[in-house]
Design a protein around this motif. Structure first.
Motif, PDB file in Angstrom:
ATOM      1  N   PRO A 143       2.844  -2.103  13.814  1.00 51.88           N
ATOM      2  CA  PRO A 143       1.907  -1.658  12.766  1.00 51.88           C
ATOM      3  C   PRO A 143       1.639  -2.761  11.729  1.00 51.88           C
ATOM      4  N   VAL A 144       0.852  -3.754  12.142  1.00 57.50           N
ATOM      5  CA  VAL A 144       0.648  -4.945  11.320  1.00 57.50           C
ATOM      6  C   VAL A 144       0.005  -4.604   9.976  1.00 57.50           C
ATOM      7  N   VAL A 145      -1.042  -3.811  10.010  1.00 52.34           N
ATOM      8  CA  VAL A 145      -1.758  -3.490   8.775  1.00 52.34           C
ATOM      9  C   VAL A 145      -0.853  -2.701   7.827  1.00 52.34           C
ATOM     10  N   PHE A 146      -0.090  -1.765   8.377  1.00 51.50           N
ATOM     11  CA  PHE A 146       0.849  -0.991   7.552  1.00 51.50           C
ATOM     12  C   PHE A 146       1.884  -1.910   6.906  1.00 51.50           C
ATOM     13  N   LEU A 147       2.430  -2.861   7.682  1.00 50.17           N
ATOM     14  CA  LEU A 147       3.436  -3.776   7.147  1.00 50.17           C
ATOM     15  C   LEU A 147       2.842  -4.671   6.067  1.00 50.17           C
ATOM     16  N   LEU A 148       1.591  -5.113   6.262  1.00 55.42           N
ATOM     17  CA  LEU A 148       0.928  -5.909   5.231  1.00 55.42           C
ATOM     18  C   LEU A 148       0.728  -5.083   3.966  1.00 55.42           C
ATOM     19  N   ALA A 149       0.318  -3.819   4.137  1.00 59.73           N
ATOM     20  CA  ALA A 149       0.117  -2.945   2.972  1.00 59.73           C
ATOM     21  C   ALA A 149       1.442  -2.692   2.257  1.00 59.73           C
ATOM     22  N   LEU A 150       2.499  -2.481   3.036  1.00 60.11           N
ATOM     23  CA  LEU A 150       3.812  -2.242   2.442  1.00 60.11           C
ATOM     24  C   LEU A 150       4.309  -3.486   1.705  1.00 60.11           C
ATOM     25  N   GLY A 151       4.153  -4.650   2.331  1.00 60.86           N
ATOM     26  CA  GLY A 151       4.576  -5.895   1.683  1.00 60.86           C
ATOM     27  C   GLY A 151       3.778  -6.180   0.429  1.00 60.86           C
ATOM     28  N   GLY A 152       2.463  -5.970   0.489  1.00 58.68           N
ATOM     29  CA  GLY A 152       1.620  -6.188  -0.681  1.00 58.68           C
ATOM     30  C   GLY A 152       1.971  -5.240  -1.814  1.00 58.68           C
ATOM     31  N   SER A 153       2.304  -3.998  -1.473  1.00 59.51           N
ATOM     32  CA  SER A 153       2.687  -3.020  -2.496  1.00 59.51           C
ATOM     33  C   SER A 153       3.991  -3.407  -3.158  1.00 59.51           C
ATOM     34  N   PHE A 154       4.921  -3.962  -2.357  1.00 65.75           N
ATOM     35  CA  PHE A 154       6.194  -4.420  -2.923  1.00 65.75           C
ATOM     36  C   PHE A 154       5.968  -5.589  -3.877  1.00 65.75           C
ATOM     37  N   VAL A 155       5.103  -6.532  -3.472  1.00 66.40           N
ATOM     38  CA  VAL A 155       4.780  -7.661  -4.347  1.00 66.40           C
ATOM     39  C   VAL A 155       4.171  -7.157  -5.651  1.00 66.40           C
TER      40      VAL A 155
END
Length: 326
Positions: A143-155
């Motif tokens: 789930p690449v897009v989900f992981l990017l969204a999760l990482g961006g939210s953490f940042v």
């Protein structure tokens, strides 16, 4: 002399309120207040970043399903996750805003903190939900897009929240902001329609150093509050004049670095176009940014940033038709 309110000025203040811009008017509408917390004016670069990522994939087609998926990705990146970012930033910046922008919804008391927290969670969960749905649509095994969204939210969280609060450091905070506005939505758009490679990921991170320069422009209006609360923004550390030169230098140097990359991959026409789009930015830096960034920050951004984002699209289209995605 008449003391009646100026309708044009009132209308402008109302528009600024809806967009979440400096100089906004007050409102009693809870939905307008919620929208102001989400700062719609900040959604534009993220929506544009998704478009650039789709172009860089070399695999976007103007079909109804793909257009719909791109719109959903823009919704995730802009209104939902950028809205989450801006709301959580206002929540943790309420003491600074009480000094710099006391009319903002939280320091003015226009919205209770409990409702702000609820808005943060709703936007975050909705954004992550859309991201996961996009992965299902694209058939991703990971789930690449989900992981990017999760990482961006953490940042976004560590940018605003203690104990890390990246924005306390002008370099780290502004780079995190630049990468969030340039690299992350680009990656999401490219991963959705094609293959996100290490090469393009590194290039967009380099492009984000130009975004660092843009982020510095937003710090000029907050110098008083940042200094009072010990935040080490670049205007506080280096002074307003030196920080304006740092800002302009970062914006120009790393766009010129992209010109060099385009030449190296054989995209000479795109390289020429990008140079032509950098020249007006340098001109507006001389007119507005380097003369008085505190007074002219909004005028500079309104004048120069359209050329910067057009340059991003030119670069993305060139990458999408280059050996980098072959």
């Amino acid at each position: 002399m008449s003391n009646s309110p100026n309708p044009e000025a009132a209308s402008g203040a109302g528009a600024r309120q809806l967009l979440g811009m400096k100089g906004a008017s007050g409102t009693s509408s809870i939905w307008k207040i919620r929208l102001q917390l989400m700062k719609p004016v900040t959604w534009i670069p993220l929506i544009w970043g998704v478009l650039c990522g789709a172009a860089a994939s070399g695999n976007f087609h103007w079909t109804l399903p793909e257009v719909g998926a791109s719109i959903a990705c823009m919704l995730m990146s802009g209104p939902l996750l950028a809205g989450y970012t801006q709301t959580i930033n206002d929540y943790y910046d309420r003491e600074i805003d009480a000094i710099n922008e006391p009319y903002r919804p939280i320091p003015s008391g226009a919205i209770p903190l409990g409702q702000v927290k609820a808005q943060i969670w709703i936007l975050l969960l909705a954004g992550l939900g859309v991201a996961y749905g996009l992965d299902l649509w694209a058939g991703h095994s990971t789930p690449v897009v989900f992981l990017l969204a999760l990482g961006g939210s953490f940042v976004s969280f560590i940018y605003s929240a203690p104990p890390l609060k990246l924005k306390q450091n002008g370099w780290l905070g502004n780079y995190a902001l630049g990468a969030s506005y340039i690299a992350l939505p680009w990656w999401a758009g490219q991963a959705l329609f094609g293959q996100l490679t290490w090469t393009t990921a590194i290039l967009t991170l380099a492009y984000s150093l130009a975004g660092l320069g843009i982020a510095v422009v937003n710090d000029f209006k907050s110098v008083e509050g940042d200094r009072a609360l010990g935040l080490q923004s670049l205007p506080v550390v280096f002074g307003i004049e030196k920080a304006s030169w740092i800002s302009a230098g970062m914006i120009d140097v790393f766009q010129l670095a992209m010109v060099a990359v385009l030449i190296a991959i054989g995209q000479h026409f795109a390289a020429v176009l990008l140079v032509l789009l950098i020249i007006p930015q340098i001109t507006f830096q001389d007119i507005w940014l380097l003369r008085d960034p505190v007074a002219f920050d909004v005028k500079y951004q309104a004048s120069a940033q359209p050329f910067l984002v057009l340059g991003m699209l030119v670069t993305a289209l060139a990458i999408g038709h280059s050996v980098l995605v072959a």
